[in-house]
Design an enzyme around this catalytic site. Structure first.
Site, PDB file in Angstrom:
ATOM      1  N   LYS B  78       0.835  -1.089   0.107  1.00  0.00           N
ATOM      2  CA  LYS B  78       0.099  -0.306  -0.143  1.00  0.00           C
ATOM      3  C   LYS B  78       0.949   1.599   0.064  1.00  0.00           C
ATOM      4  O   LYS B  78       1.916   1.078   0.646  1.00  0.00           O
ATOM      5  CB  LYS B  78      -1.155   0.031   1.623  1.00  0.00           C
ATOM      6  CG  LYS B  78      -1.950   1.081   1.287  1.00  0.00           C
ATOM      7  CD  LYS B  78      -2.937   1.158   2.225  1.00  0.00           C
ATOM      8  CE  LYS B  78      -3.539   1.574   2.653  1.00  0.00           C
ATOM      9  NZ  LYS B  78      -5.102   1.460   3.987  1.00  0.00           N
ATOM     10  N   SER B 153     -10.180   1.123   3.370  1.00  0.00           N
ATOM     11  CA  SER B 153      -9.255   2.271   2.543  1.00  0.00           C
ATOM     12  C   SER B 153      -7.973   1.456   1.961  1.00  0.00           C
ATOM     13  O   SER B 153      -7.652   1.574   0.255  1.00  0.00           O
ATOM     14  CB  SER B 153      -8.152   3.091   3.040  1.00  0.00           C
ATOM     15  OG  SER B 153      -6.860   2.435   3.914  1.00  0.00           O
ATOM     16  N   SER B 177      -9.545  -0.985   7.599  1.00  0.00           N
ATOM     17  CA  SER B 177      -9.146  -0.230   6.439  1.00  0.00           C
ATOM     18  C   SER B 177      -8.117  -1.898   5.183  1.00  0.00           C
ATOM     19  O   SER B 177      -7.879  -1.748   3.991  1.00  0.00           O
ATOM     20  CB  SER B 177      -7.932   0.360   6.159  1.00  0.00           C
ATOM     21  OG  SER B 177      -9.096   1.735   5.898  1.00  0.00           O
TER      22      SER B 177
END
Lengths: 93, 489
Positions: B78, B153, B177
């Site tokens: 990420k 997310s 997330s």
């Protein structure tokens, strides 16, 4: 003074008039949402949460030589010599 | 492409048997990812050094000097994790061109075990969102159906694993997330105990809640990656100095006698999810588990408590972005800044996206004089009560089984303008973050529309092994991972 007008100064985010109106609307909806918390029962002397499952780690506060000045300054939008460059702090409105 | 959609262990095996080289494997995954990324936008930037690093891995294999358990395995990270020399954006205009001078500890740990960085994954800006629709680089879509969101997310991480770009991905989990996009995309997603994985070098959103997490195709892959990623880190003041169990060696699907607490809210959960929940309940019974229903009295207020605390911490953490030292700086060449405050406020206004601004404003408001006690202090007290209630429940059961979310993946744009609905969306995941507990989303099947469904397992501090074992049992019984989407067929 509207809520958003006041808060944007504290938050250090300059909003346009149009954005201010938009966030005013969004903000009143969010405030309605977070106001739920007021009706949840808790005693005045309830402790504040801490992550007590992690053993406290203390270490000697020792100074180490840094060798990353150049690579950090590489990311600076404006620099002069070994310093970050900023607008004058004094003398503005 | 023979190496797409394989588990870490299958790829490790193929590398060991010389059926494929690290270079061939990396090339194969990279070309697959580049081809399909146009459709789902899961990757913000690809690592230009991937093939060189793969070549080094092959060299190590030839000379019997492998680094560790993941040597030659490509992974996706990420874009919240700092990667030395490789752009790290947090999906924000503020950090669009930021190149970190160091790597985060978790990334370093994985690279020290030989993992190869394929690319940096899309996400909601600064990890604030649950649909990956708040990224400066555009929406990330669901590989199972591109009319739907990947979740957030860590949407890019989940979509990368589901789309066969890589068998493993790193995400971050502040309020769900990792687990929610894992549920939306049909992959395994683990948020470890707060303190298990170092936060050093992970861009901060809400420091008392943020925790790096792992996503993978299969449970054993996640167990291995957790073991490799975990280490005590003096650079993170909240890193737990405790022994790391040998998760991958200890993992077992024998869960006889385990006590499982069932948490299924009466309302607000899609019937498809209820159906899968009940099917898994029956499997666990057949496996000899003791099943007991549990209730949680803060379900209706937990998301509100979370948003007050997370926004407060975000407003403080994101104060560091001033346009002076790194990140975006507004152009004052035509009209100079009135003063230093104007310089800061203009740069921040131009570079932060809509949702980030909203949360900074909310955080600033609830921390301001006159509101602090009513909102922030009360939220911290309720957080204590929430943690106490979890502790009480987990004294009588080994882990809790619940839905991850009330629904399956949303259509793109479905919730974007409904702020309170959007904020309440995390009601089943945020509890684990507030109490610092480990929780995992395990694939449990598909909805009527063919969208993935995951279920959540949650346990006591540092008891990741328990939820990995139960998840492995569910995985072995359901074998959901065998179903392929069009990207992997």
């Amino acid at each position: 003074m509207s809520t958003v007008k006041d808060i944007q100064k504290k938050a250090c985010i300059k909003l346009s008039k149009k954005e201010e109106a938009y966030y005013e609307n969004a903000f009143s909806e969010i405030l309605k949402y977070v106001q739920q918390i007021v009706s949840v029962n808790s005693k005045e002397d309830t402790p504040i949460y801490t992550h007590d499952h992690i053993p406290k780690q203390l270490r000697e506060d020792t100074v180490e030589n840094s060798t990353v000045v150049n690579s950090i300054l590489e990311q600076a939008p404006q620099k002069e010599g070994n310093y970050f460059k900023v607008p004058p702090v004094l003398g503005g409105k | 492409m023979p190496w797409i959609n394989k588990s870490v262990y299958e790829l490790k095996n193929a590398l060991e048997k010389k059926e494929v080289t690290a270079v061939e494997l990396s090339q194969s995954l990279l070309s697959h990812a580049k081809k399909h990324n146009k459709k789902i936008n899961a990757i913000i930037s690809f690592n230009p050094k991937l093939l060189d690093e793969a070549k080094d891995s092959d060299q190590r294999r030839a000379t019997n000097t492998l680094k560790g358990e993941l040597d030659g395995i490509p992974i996706v990270v990420k874009d919240m994790f700092c990667t030395k020399g490789l752009k790290t954006t947090a999906a924000s205009k503020m950090l669009e061109n930021f190149i970190p001078p160091y790597s985060s500890t978790v990334v370093k740990n994985l690279q020290n075990a030989g993992a190869l960085l394929l690319g940096k994954a899309n996400q909601d800006e600064f990890a604030m969102g649950g649909t990956n629709e708040y990224s400066y680089f555009g929406n990330c879509l669901n590989p199972w159906n591109t009319d739907y969101v990947a979740g957030g997310s860590s949407g890019g991480s989940a979509a990368s694993v589901a789309g066969g770009f890589a068998p493993l991905a790193l995400g971050t989990d502040t309020g769900g997330s990792v687990r929610e996009p894992a549920h939306f995309c049909g992959v395994v997603g683990l948020k470890p105990t707060y303190g298990r994985l170092s936060r050093y070098g992970v861009i901060s959103f809400a420091s008392s809640l943020d925790q790096p997490g792992i996503m993978g195709k299969q449970v054993k892959d996640v167990a291995l990656a957790l073991q490799v990623s975990s280490s005590y880190d003096p650079k993170d003041a909240t890193s737990a100095n405790c022994e790391v169990p040998h998760f991958s060696k200890n993992i077992t699907s024998n869960i006889k006698e385990k006590k499982i607490g069932l948490l299924l809210p009466e309302n607000g959960v899609d019937k498809n999810i209820v159906e899968k929940f009940n099917a898994v309940k029956e499997i666990l019974k057949e496996q000899g588990c003791k099943i007991v229903p549990v209730s949680f009295s803060y379900l209706s207020s937990v998301a509100c408590v979370y948003h007050i605390i997370a926004s407060s911490e975000a407003s403080s953490n994101l104060a560091r972005y001033d346009g002076v030292r790194y990140g975006y700086s507004a152009d004052f060449s035509k009209k100079p800044a009135e003063n230093l405050m104007d310089f800061y406020a203009t740069s921040r206004a131009e570079a932060f996206g809509e949702e980030v601004k909203r949360r900074i404003l909310l955080g600033t408001y609830v921390l301001s004089s006159g509101y602090y006690d009513a909102y922030y202090k009360k939220a911290c007290q309720l957080r204590y009560l929430i943690a106490q209630e979890f502790k009480k429940i987990l004294q009588s059961v080994d882990c809790i089984l619940s839905p991850v979310s009330g629904g399956v993946a949303l259509k793109v744009g479905a919730n974007k303008d409904n702020l309170s609905k959007n904020y309440d969306h995390d009601w089943l995941t945020v509890g684990a973050n507030l109490a610092g507990l480990p929780a995992l989303s395990v694939p449990a099947g598909f909805s009527d529309k063919g969208l993935p469904i995951g279920l959540q397992l949650l346990s006591s501090h540092f008891q990741e092994q328990t939820i990995l074992d139960v998840a492995l049992n569910i995985e072995e019984n359901l074998q959901t991972y065998k179903k392929k989407n069009s990207f992997c067929s």
